[in-house]
Design a protein around this motif. Structure first.
Motif, PDB file in Angstrom:
ATOM      1  N   UNK A   9      32.219  18.202  33.538  1.00 33.65           N
ATOM      2  CA  UNK A   9      32.152  19.492  32.852  1.00 33.65           C
ATOM      3  C   UNK A   9      33.491  20.212  32.962  1.00 33.65           C
ATOM      4  N   UNK A  10      34.080  20.195  34.166  1.00 31.32           N
ATOM      5  CA  UNK A  10      35.371  20.861  34.353  1.00 31.32           C
ATOM      6  C   UNK A  10      36.487  20.176  33.578  1.00 31.32           C
ATOM      7  N   UNK A  11      36.392  18.854  33.426  1.00 29.33           N
ATOM      8  CA  UNK A  11      37.443  18.091  32.758  1.00 29.33           C
ATOM      9  C   UNK A  11      37.194  17.921  31.261  1.00 29.33           C
ATOM     10  N   UNK A  12      36.076  18.445  30.763  1.00 27.44           N
ATOM     11  CA  UNK A  12      35.683  18.187  29.376  1.00 27.44           C
ATOM     12  C   UNK A  12      36.777  18.490  28.359  1.00 27.44           C
ATOM     13  N   UNK A  13      37.516  19.587  28.467  1.00 24.37           N
ATOM     14  CA  UNK A  13      38.572  19.830  27.470  1.00 24.37           C
ATOM     15  C   UNK A  13      39.633  18.739  27.465  1.00 24.37           C
ATOM     16  N   UNK A  14      39.972  18.241  28.653  1.00 23.34           N
ATOM     17  CA  UNK A  14      40.970  17.182  28.757  1.00 23.34           C
ATOM     18  C   UNK A  14      40.417  15.875  28.200  1.00 23.34           C
ATOM     19  N   UNK A  15      39.143  15.629  28.440  1.00 24.36           N
ATOM     20  CA  UNK A  15      38.525  14.388  27.990  1.00 24.36           C
ATOM     21  C   UNK A  15      38.165  14.421  26.506  1.00 24.36           C
ATOM     22  N   UNK A  16      38.351  15.581  25.879  1.00 25.94           N
ATOM     23  CA  UNK A  16      37.971  15.706  24.481  1.00 25.94           C
ATOM     24  C   UNK A  16      36.477  15.607  24.289  1.00 25.94           C
ATOM     25  N   UNK A  17      35.727  16.194  25.220  1.00 24.73           N
ATOM     26  CA  UNK A  17      34.269  16.003  25.226  1.00 24.73           C
ATOM     27  C   UNK A  17      33.525  17.315  25.412  1.00 24.73           C
ATOM     28  N   UNK A  18      34.050  18.398  24.876  1.00 20.72           N
ATOM     29  CA  UNK A  18      33.355  19.674  25.044  1.00 20.72           C
ATOM     30  C   UNK A  18      31.960  19.654  24.421  1.00 20.72           C
ATOM     31  N   UNK A  19      31.747  18.796  23.424  1.00 18.75           N
ATOM     32  CA  UNK A  19      30.431  18.708  22.805  1.00 18.75           C
ATOM     33  C   UNK A  19      29.386  18.111  23.738  1.00 18.75           C
ATOM     34  N   UNK A  20      29.838  17.407  24.802  1.00 17.80           N
ATOM     35  CA  UNK A  20      28.906  16.782  25.739  1.00 17.80           C
ATOM     36  C   UNK A  20      28.536  17.706  26.901  1.00 17.80           C
ATOM     37  N   UNK A  21      29.209  18.849  26.990  1.00 18.05           N
ATOM     38  CA  UNK A  21      29.006  19.730  28.141  1.00 18.05           C
ATOM     39  C   UNK A  21      27.555  20.187  28.275  1.00 18.05           C
ATOM     40  N   UNK A  22      26.883  20.629  27.239  1.00 14.49           N
ATOM     41  CA  UNK A  22      25.470  21.038  27.421  1.00 14.49           C
ATOM     42  C   UNK A  22      24.592  19.935  28.006  1.00 14.49           C
ATOM     43  N   UNK A  23      24.763  18.718  27.519  1.00 11.58           N
ATOM     44  CA  UNK A  23      23.974  17.596  28.052  1.00 11.58           C
ATOM     45  C   UNK A  23      24.325  17.331  29.507  1.00 11.58           C
ATOM     46  N   UNK A  24      25.626  17.319  29.821  1.00 12.10           N
ATOM     47  CA  UNK A  24      26.041  17.081  31.207  1.00 12.10           C
ATOM     48  C   UNK A  24      25.514  18.170  32.125  1.00 12.10           C
ATOM     49  N   UNK A  25      25.594  19.426  31.682  1.00 15.55           N
ATOM     50  CA  UNK A  25      25.124  20.522  32.512  1.00 15.55           C
ATOM     51  C   UNK A  25      23.613  20.418  32.750  1.00 15.55           C
ATOM     52  N   UNK A  26      22.876  20.069  31.719  1.00 12.91           N
ATOM     53  CA  UNK A  26      21.429  19.924  31.875  1.00 12.91           C
ATOM     54  C   UNK A  26      21.090  18.800  32.845  1.00 12.91           C
ATOM     55  N   UNK A  27      21.778  17.665  32.709  1.00 12.25           N
ATOM     56  CA  UNK A  27      21.515  16.542  33.605  1.00 12.25           C
ATOM     57  C   UNK A  27      21.948  16.859  35.029  1.00 12.25           C
ATOM     58  N   UNK A  28      23.060  17.541  35.145  1.00 14.29           N
ATOM     59  CA  UNK A  28      23.519  17.952  36.479  1.00 14.29           C
ATOM     60  C   UNK A  28      22.467  18.797  37.185  1.00 14.29           C
ATOM     61  N   UNK A  29      21.812  19.706  36.446  1.00 13.23           N
ATOM     62  CA  UNK A  29      20.797  20.556  37.060  1.00 13.23           C
ATOM     63  C   UNK A  29      19.543  19.770  37.404  1.00 13.23           C
ATOM     64  N   UNK A  30      19.231  18.764  36.630  1.00 12.25           N
ATOM     65  CA  UNK A  30      18.089  17.904  36.958  1.00 12.25           C
ATOM     66  C   UNK A  30      18.353  17.135  38.249  1.00 12.25           C
ATOM     67  N   UNK A  31      19.582  16.633  38.401  1.00 15.40           N
ATOM     68  CA  UNK A  31      19.932  15.935  39.643  1.00 15.40           C
ATOM     69  C   UNK A  31      19.862  16.901  40.811  1.00 15.40           C
ATOM     70  N   UNK A  32      20.385  18.090  40.605  1.00 13.19           N
ATOM     71  CA  UNK A  32      20.371  19.094  41.671  1.00 13.19           C
ATOM     72  C   UNK A  32      18.942  19.401  42.114  1.00 13.19           C
TER      73      UNK A  32
END
Length: 604
Positions: A426-449
């Motif tokens: 999520x923090x690296x998303x702008x560098x990775x060119x993946x800002x569109x994936x941030x909502x999915x990553x954040x949701x999955x991160x919270x499920x793991x948490x």
């Protein structure tokens, strides 16, 4: 059977290969031209597997040290008739300095013994046994020394005194008087290249001096750490450099194979490889020790070795050879008895076949430690794939970071590192060119948490446990505050730290990984890495004084030249396991930094 204590050895390195030399001047381990090459001397694992000793032919009082800011070992022998000084090193390339150490190593082991007072009889005993003792080479006298042939390498021993050869062993005895010195060099090369010529003693002397200057220049470049235990941190940084394969940037876990986790047991593994598991902790340690170029080289090696190996149907490899090799198939060497009879002796490591889901977090956390501007398009694509794999696979069982050779399980640490992977993605998303994936990553991160907080925490145990819905403790739970999953003042973190300190620590205050059965026979020692984790976690929970005491307890198991093994025997207190262990030195560096950051200087 080899019986000498592991702590009796000092490390020599040219940042490509490694040797271990005992306090009485015997080289009992040498792998060349790479850390993972077959051993030329392996008396460390079997009395008959080769050595090269240089020392007095009479009783002596022995002291030794590394020359300041170097990995040149100086051993002093005080005898009834005089004093001799032996200096040992693996030669660096001529005039190599700073971060370039090891780039042009000549594959030469240099030894020079000088008489500084009175007179001392010196014995040279040269018994190479290439390929872990399988070969007894043919020896041919040449001008200035001898040549040993047998197997894939030719060995050239430079020795200015007459050598007597018998039964594949060359011996010489010479009496040195005050002011005299004897310079020796062992050079190795493949059989298809011209035989390396002998070196004159003066050249040996000059190259030892040049190698010392090379190490000092590296140390000066990496002397910016100003926190507590500065000398220990600086020396540990040198050890990490010494365990670095300079051509690729790979860092091996240790210089040896098959030094056991318990005497006489089967927990004998080959550690002469690079683990992805170690990535982020290694980079943190390198950053603390001001090793910026080494950070970049290590991460570039990992990313390059793993590139093209990540897709929906394959596991990300957890370890590599120092050249990037993936197939590290394990086999045993039945002709070797093992250190103190601890068989089998293994080369290769079948852990490369395992699934470890924590590696995604290790890679993305390592990337997070670096400047993202350094990432090329292939690296960015690889990190993006790693984040997606962590999100897709976090609910799968695996073997865990300790590589338990039993059924796959839902290890808490593996889930934690998948959380880390997505948090850093999520923090690296702008560098990775993946800002569109941030909502999915954040949701999955919270499920793991949520899974870790509900299924990883056991109220009855009062701690986070080894596996989800489990009851057993594991020292890897100390990573929860270290990676920022929970703050150090969280009551569950404090309770887990206390549980580890009281239920996994021995009477010396050193920490076991776990107490659960893992499918292998025999006990294991306490882990110095886990003990440094405890010191680190205590500092994060505000218990800096306790953390400092735990740190000192762990650091006290360094040998007389500052080297740490993997473990400490629970009964005897003797260092055991592969040696020297990168993870132990990494733990020392990171814990020292954490205690310093907590704001309390160490006691005198």
């Amino acid at each position: 059977m080899s019986t000498r204590a592991i702590s009796d050895y000092a490390l020599l390195s040219d940042c490509r290969s490694a040797a271990l030399v005992s306090s009485d001047g015997s080289v009992d381990w040498l792998c060349s031209p790479r850390f993972d090459s077959p051993a030329i001397f392996a008396r460390l694992l079997d009395e008959n597997a080769g050595h090269w000793s240089v020392g007095p032919a009479c009783p002596a009082e022995i002291t030794r040290r590394y020359l300041d800011d170097t990995l040149v070992v100086e051993t002093t022998f005080r005898t009834a008739t005089g004093t001799a000084v032996l200096r040992d090193t693996l030669a660096l390339g001529r005039r190599e300095r700073g971060h370039a150490l090891g780039v042009a190593s000549p594959s030469a082991l240099l030894r020079e013994v000088s008489c500084v007072e009175g007179q001392v009889p010196i014995t040279v005993d040269f018994a190479p046994r290439p390929e872990f003792g399988l070969i007894r080479p043919l020896m041919e006298p040449v001008r200035g020394g001898l040549v040993a042939r047998g197997g894939a390498q030719v060995l050239t021993l430079s020795c200015p005194v007459e050598l007597h050869v018998r039964d594949a062993t060359a011996r010489a005895t010479v009496t040195l008087r005050a002011g005299q010195r004897l310079g020796l060099a062992l050079r190795t090369g493949p059989v298809w290249e011209p035989t390396p010529p002998c070196w004159r003693p003066g050249r040996v002397h000059r190259r030892i001096g040049d190698t010392a200057r090379g190490w000092r220049s590296w140390s000066r470049e990496h002397a910016r750490y100003q926190g507590p235990w500065r000398e220990l941190v600086g020396h540990s940084g040198r050890v990490l450099r010494a365990l670095t394969f300079a051509p690729t940037g790979a860092i091996v876990a240790a210089a040896t194979t098959s030094l056991p986790e318990c005497v006489g047991g089967e927990r004998n593994w080959d550690y002469r490889y690079t683990w992805v598991r170690d990535a982020s902790l290694t980079l943190q340690a390198l950053a603390t020790a001001a090793c910026e170029k080494e950070e970049t080289a290590f991460f570039s090696f990992l990313a390059g070795a793993a590139a093209g190996l990540l897709d929906r149907d394959t596991d990300l490899p957890i370890m590599y050879g120092v050249g990037g090799e993936r197939d590290l198939s394990e086999r045993t060497l039945p002709h070797l008895t093992g250190w103190r009879g601890s068989a089998p002796v293994r080369i290769g490591n079948d852990a490369w076949r395992q699934r470890q889901l924590d590696v995604y977090g290790e890679l993305l956390d390592a990337a997070y430690e670096l400047s993202p501007s350094r990432f090329d398009p292939l690296t960015r694509s690889f990190l993006l794939s790693a984040a997606e794999s962590a999100a897709r696979r976090w609910q799968e069982p695996d073997q865990g970071m300790w590589e338990i050779r039993g059924p796959s399980r839902h290890f808490l640490h593996s889930k934690l590192m998948c959380w880390v992977a997505l948090d850093r993605a999520v923090a690296l998303a702008p560098v990775l060119g993946a800002t569109d994936r941030v909502p999915f990553w954040e949701d999955t991160r919270e499920r793991i948490r949520a899974a870790i907080l509900t299924r990883g925490w056991n109220e009855d145990v009062g701690a986070f446990t080894q596996v989800l819905d489990g009851t057993d403790l594991d020292a890897s739970a100390l990573m929860l505050p270290l990676v920022g999953f929970l703050p150090g003042d969280d009551p569950r973190v404090r309770s887990t730290v206390e549980a580890v300190a009281t239920r996994l620590a021995d009477r010396r205050g050193l920490v076991l990984r776990y107490r659960t059965r893992d499918g292998l026979t025999g006990p294991e020692g306490t882990f110095l890495l886990c003990t440094f984790w405890l010191a680190h976690a205590l500092a994060l929970t505000g218990q800096t004084g306790r953390g400092e005491r735990v740190f000192r307890a762990a650091a006290s198991y360094a040998n007389d030249v500052g080297l740490l093994a993997e473990e400490v025997d629970q009964v005897t207190g003797e260092p055991i396991g592969n040696f020297p262990q990168a993870f132990s030195h990494i733990g020392l560096i990171n814990a020292a930094r954490a205690i310093g950051a907590a704001g309390r200087p160490p006691c005198p």
